[in-house]
Design a protein around this motif. Structure first.
Motif, mmCIF file in Angstrom:
data_model
loop_
_atom_site.group_PDB
_atom_site.id
_atom_site.type_symbol
_atom_site.label_atom_id
_atom_site.label_comp_id
_atom_site.label_asym_id
_atom_site.label_seq_id
_atom_site.Cartn_x
_atom_site.Cartn_y
_atom_site.Cartn_z
ATOM 1 N N ASP A 172 9.170 1.603 12.467
ATOM 2 C CA ASP A 172 9.880 1.307 11.223
ATOM 3 C C ASP A 172 9.220 0.212 10.397
ATOM 4 O OD1 ASP A 172 11.829 3.178 11.814
ATOM 5 O OD2 ASP A 172 13.020 1.740 12.959
ATOM 6 N N SER A 173 8.328 -0.568 10.980
ATOM 7 C CA SER A 173 7.758 -1.697 10.233
ATOM 8 C C SER A 173 6.273 -1.857 10.533
ATOM 9 C CB SER A 173 8.504 -2.995 10.586
ATOM 10 O OG SER A 173 8.522 -3.189 11.988
ATOM 11 N N PRO A 174 5.443 -0.954 10.038
ATOM 12 C CA PRO A 174 3.998 -1.072 10.251
ATOM 13 C C PRO A 174 3.412 -2.203 9.402
ATOM 14 C CG PRO A 174 4.451 0.736 8.764
ATOM 15 C CD PRO A 174 5.794 0.224 9.241
ATOM 16 N N ASP A 175 2.114 -2.406 9.547
ATOM 17 C CA ASP A 175 1.449 -3.475 8.809
ATOM 18 C C ASP A 175 0.935 -2.964 7.459
ATOM 19 O OD1 ASP A 175 1.876 -5.113 10.998
ATOM 20 O OD2 ASP A 175 -0.017 -4.548 11.950
ATOM 21 N N TYR A 176 0.927 -3.864 6.484
ATOM 22 C CA TYR A 176 0.521 -3.533 5.123
ATOM 23 C C TYR A 176 -0.571 -4.506 4.677
ATOM 24 C CZ TYR A 176 4.854 -0.828 4.988
ATOM 25 O OH TYR A 176 5.846 0.076 5.257
ATOM 26 N N VAL A 177 -1.351 -4.090 3.677
ATOM 27 C CA VAL A 177 -2.412 -4.937 3.137
ATOM 28 C C VAL A 177 -2.270 -4.993 1.618
ATOM 29 C CG1 VAL A 177 -4.897 -5.307 2.896
ATOM 30 C CG2 VAL A 177 -3.982 -4.345 5.028
ATOM 31 N N LEU A 178 -2.238 -6.216 1.093
ATOM 32 C CA LEU A 178 -2.130 -6.439 -0.352
ATOM 33 C C LEU A 178 -3.285 -7.317 -0.795
ATOM 34 C CD1 LEU A 178 -0.459 -6.294 -3.036
ATOM 35 C CD2 LEU A 178 0.736 -8.349 -2.255
ATOM 36 N N ASP A 179 -3.931 -6.928 -1.884
ATOM 37 C CA ASP A 179 -5.016 -7.715 -2.475
ATOM 38 C C ASP A 179 -4.518 -8.326 -3.778
ATOM 39 O OD1 ASP A 179 -8.091 -8.300 -2.810
ATOM 40 O OD2 ASP A 179 -7.437 -7.433 -4.718
ATOM 41 N N VAL A 180 -4.818 -9.610 -3.983
ATOM 42 C CA VAL A 180 -4.443 -10.282 -5.226
ATOM 43 C C VAL A 180 -5.677 -10.936 -5.829
ATOM 44 C CG1 VAL A 180 -2.997 -12.026 -6.329
ATOM 45 C CG2 VAL A 180 -2.121 -10.747 -4.354
ATOM 46 N N MET A 181 -6.057 -10.475 -7.000
ATOM 47 C CA MET A 181 -7.138 -11.130 -7.729
ATOM 48 C C MET A 181 -6.540 -12.246 -8.580
ATOM 49 S SD MET A 181 -9.753 -8.116 -8.978
ATOM 50 C CE MET A 181 -8.593 -7.468 -10.186
ATOM 51 N N PHE A 182 -7.015 -13.470 -8.374
ATOM 52 C CA PHE A 182 -6.609 -14.598 -9.199
ATOM 53 C C PHE A 182 -7.707 -14.811 -10.231
ATOM 54 C CE2 PHE A 182 -6.437 -19.484 -9.466
ATOM 55 C CZ PHE A 182 -5.598 -19.440 -10.564
ATOM 56 N N LEU A 183 -7.444 -14.372 -11.453
ATOM 57 C CA LEU A 183 -8.384 -14.595 -12.540
ATOM 58 C C LEU A 183 -8.141 -16.008 -13.038
ATOM 59 C CD1 LEU A 183 -8.261 -11.169 -14.403
ATOM 60 C CD2 LEU A 183 -9.561 -11.863 -12.376
ATOM 61 N N LYS A 184 -9.038 -16.881 -12.735
ATOM 62 C CA LYS A 184 -8.860 -18.318 -12.841
ATOM 63 C C LYS A 184 -8.175 -18.756 -14.141
ATOM 64 C CE LYS A 184 -11.463 -22.651 -12.714
ATOM 65 N NZ LYS A 184 -11.337 -23.068 -14.118
ATOM 66 N N ASP A 185 -7.067 -19.459 -13.950
ATOM 67 C CA ASP A 185 -6.300 -20.050 -15.053
ATOM 68 C C ASP A 185 -5.789 -19.006 -16.044
ATOM 69 O OD1 ASP A 185 -7.037 -22.342 -13.820
ATOM 70 O OD2 ASP A 185 -8.446 -23.013 -15.356
ATOM 71 N N GLU A 186 -5.637 -17.740 -15.582
ATOM 72 C CA GLU A 186 -5.283 -16.684 -16.526
ATOM 73 C C GLU A 186 -4.178 -15.764 -16.021
ATOM 74 O OE1 GLU A 186 -5.637 -14.226 -19.987
ATOM 75 O OE2 GLU A 186 -6.555 -16.168 -19.562
ATOM 76 N N ALA A 187 -4.412 -15.041 -14.913
ATOM 77 C CA ALA A 187 -3.458 -14.017 -14.494
ATOM 78 C C ALA A 187 -3.689 -13.630 -13.040
ATOM 79 C CB ALA A 187 -3.586 -12.776 -15.387
ATOM 80 N N LEU A 188 -2.713 -12.898 -12.495
ATOM 81 C CA LEU A 188 -2.801 -12.338 -11.149
ATOM 82 C C LEU A 188 -2.782 -10.819 -11.246
ATOM 83 C CD1 LEU A 188 -0.205 -14.621 -9.294
ATOM 84 C CD2 LEU A 188 -2.695 -14.851 -9.286
ATOM 85 N N TRP A 189 -3.641 -10.176 -10.464
ATOM 86 C CA TRP A 189 -3.713 -8.714 -10.426
ATOM 87 C C TRP A 189 -3.501 -8.259 -8.981
ATOM 88 C CZ3 TRP A 189 -5.948 -5.113 -14.313
ATOM 89 C CH2 TRP A 189 -5.976 -5.672 -15.590
ATOM 90 N N PRO A 190 -2.265 -7.938 -8.584
ATOM 91 C CA PRO A 190 -2.015 -7.480 -7.217
ATOM 92 C C PRO A 190 -2.273 -5.980 -7.065
ATOM 93 C CG PRO A 190 0.058 -7.724 -8.394
ATOM 94 C CD PRO A 190 -1.031 -8.148 -9.352
ATOM 95 N N THR A 191 -2.853 -5.601 -5.930
ATOM 96 C CA THR A 191 -3.143 -4.195 -5.640
ATOM 97 C C THR A 191 -2.837 -3.912 -4.176
ATOM 98 O OG1 THR A 191 -4.968 -4.214 -7.248
ATOM 99 C CG2 THR A 191 -4.918 -2.399 -5.665
ATOM 100 N N TRP A 192 -1.997 -2.920 -3.916
ATOM 101 C CA TRP A 192 -1.714 -2.525 -2.541
ATOM 102 C C TRP A 192 -2.878 -1.705 -2.012
ATOM 103 C CZ3 TRP A 192 2.043 -4.433 0.403
ATOM 104 C CH2 TRP A 192 3.113 -5.070 -0.235
ATOM 105 N N LEU A 193 -3.496 -2.180 -0.921
ATOM 106 C CA LEU A 193 -4.632 -1.479 -0.331
ATOM 107 C C LEU A 193 -4.216 -0.553 0.799
ATOM 108 C CD1 LEU A 193 -7.313 -4.335 -0.182
ATOM 109 C CD2 LEU A 193 -6.814 -2.736 -2.044
ATOM 110 N N SER A 194 -3.125 -0.884 1.483
ATOM 111 C CA SER A 194 -2.672 -0.042 2.584
ATOM 112 C C SER A 194 -1.155 -0.068 2.680
ATOM 113 C CB SER A 194 -3.273 -0.524 3.909
ATOM 114 O OG SER A 194 -2.795 0.252 4.996
ATOM 115 N N VAL A 195 -0.551 1.098 2.541
ATOM 116 C CA VAL A 195 0.897 1.266 2.699
ATOM 117 C C VAL A 195 1.104 2.436 3.654
ATOM 118 C CG1 VAL A 195 3.095 1.703 1.546
ATOM 119 C CG2 VAL A 195 1.330 0.380 0.378
ATOM 120 N N PRO A 196 1.087 2.178 4.953
ATOM 121 C CA PRO A 196 1.180 3.281 5.933
ATOM 122 C C PRO A 196 2.477 4.064 5.843
ATOM 123 C CG PRO A 196 0.453 1.237 6.966
ATOM 124 C CD PRO A 196 0.927 0.885 5.611
#
Length: 333
Positions: free
Chosen positions: A87-111
């Motif tokens: 019921d609760s596998p592991d997940y992977v999330l990537d977050v790009m921090f564009l310095k002093d500007e914004a965050l870009w989150p991307t799910w890399l693994s959603v089993p």
């Protein structure tokens, strides 16, 4: 050889491999705003972060779903594999921090999509901002005209609260049905690969101030450390900033109780890593056990609010026990 002619054990291995397939990390140079959108913050006190957190327009789909459309046999066998995953596998999330500007989150693994997540490994990568991804608002993220924290704090809090409310779903409105729980949240700050990321002087000054009023009693960070690895130092700075911010939220002080409660309600434990190595463990169970009512929350209704706090803590304690918010070490290195 057709899939159906392979031995069942081998087919199950294939299904499992496909299920845990990890997407490639996005790169700022190839990202496009047209593929993303911003989400309005649910809290009206944080209008400054509009257009600062860019989420994918489409929810991520497990690659196994496409395989399940092949035929009835494959569908049934893939379903069996999904059930065995748990019921609760592991997940992977990537977050790009564009310095002093914004965050870009991307799910890399959603089993497997569910409400109760196991270990969520979140990596933060630090970049300069490409011209095509700059926002129209070039204001100072570290300055605040009002009494509240500066925009840089709201950006990271919005990312955290949106993740706990919506998980991998690309919803347009925040989920108000209890959100997603995470047994262990790992935040791994990776060294910047680009030159000139430092200095983050404003960032350093802010989390030094937060340290003074957070739950932290001492700092183990050498502000004057000298290293030739500028990229690693940038990761250290950002990791310490997030640690200070989280400790302040978890202290449930007069100004943070409204925002920090979701951490105790939805997160089992938090580890902060730098370049794949554990730096700090915040020990949410102990912090929750020790947290107490702050009489500065509302001095005109102290008794009433203290009763509300105690009721909230009892309800949250039962919730944590019922959904098994206990640490998981499956992704520790």
């Amino acid at each position: 050889m057709p899939l159906s002619r392979l031995p069942r054990e081998l087919r199950d291995h294939i299904y499992t491999f496909v299920c845990f397939t990890v997407r490639d990390e996005p790169q700022p140079s190839t990202c496009q705003k047209e593929d993303r959108r911003t989400r309005e913050p649910s809290d009206s006190l944080a209008p400054v972060i509009r257009d600062r957190v860019w989420v994918e327009r489409r929810p991520i789909h497990n690659p196994l779903l496409s395989l399940m459309l092949v035929n009835r046999q494959v569908y049934q066998e893939a379903q069996d594999v999904l059930r065995r995953i748990g019921d609760s596998p592991d997940y992977v999330l990537d977050v790009m921090f564009l310095k002093d500007e914004a965050l870009w989150p991307t799910w890399l693994s959603v089993p497997k999509l569910g409400r109760n997540l196991g270990t969520v490994y979140t990596q933060f990568r630090i970049f300069h901002v490409p011209d095509h991804l700059r926002t129209d608002d070039g204001g100072d993220l570290y300055g605040s005209e009002g009494p509240g924290p500066p925009p840089i704090v709201w950006i990271f809090y919005h990312l955290l609260s949106s993740f706990l409310r919506n998980g991998p779903l690309a919803t347009k409105k925040d989920d108000d049905n209890g959100g997603f729980t995470v047994r262990t949240l790992i935040l791994d700050f990776l060294p910047a690969s680009e030159k000139g990321i430092l200095p983050l002087a404003s960032l350093i000054q802010y989390f030094k101030e937060v340290d003074d009023i957070s739950a932290s009693t001492s700092s183990d960070f050498d502000w004057k450390q000298n290293t030739s690895d500028e990229g690693l130092l940038a990761a250290e700075y950002l990791a310490h900033f997030i640690k200070a911010l989280l400790l302040r939220l978890l202290s449930l002080g007069p100004l943070t109780i409204k925002y920090g409660r979701i951490l105790y309600e939805n997160v089992g434990d938090i580890e902060i890593w730098v370049d794949g190595h554990t730096k700090w463990r915040l020990d949410i169970p102990k912090l929750f056990s020790d947290v107490s009512f702050d009489h500065g929350i509302d001095t005109s209704h102290v008794l009433k609010n203290e009763q509300k706090f105690q009721h909230w803590k009892e309800v949250t304690s039962r919730r944590r026990a019922d959904i098994g918010l206990l640490p998981d070490v499956s992704l520790r290195r």
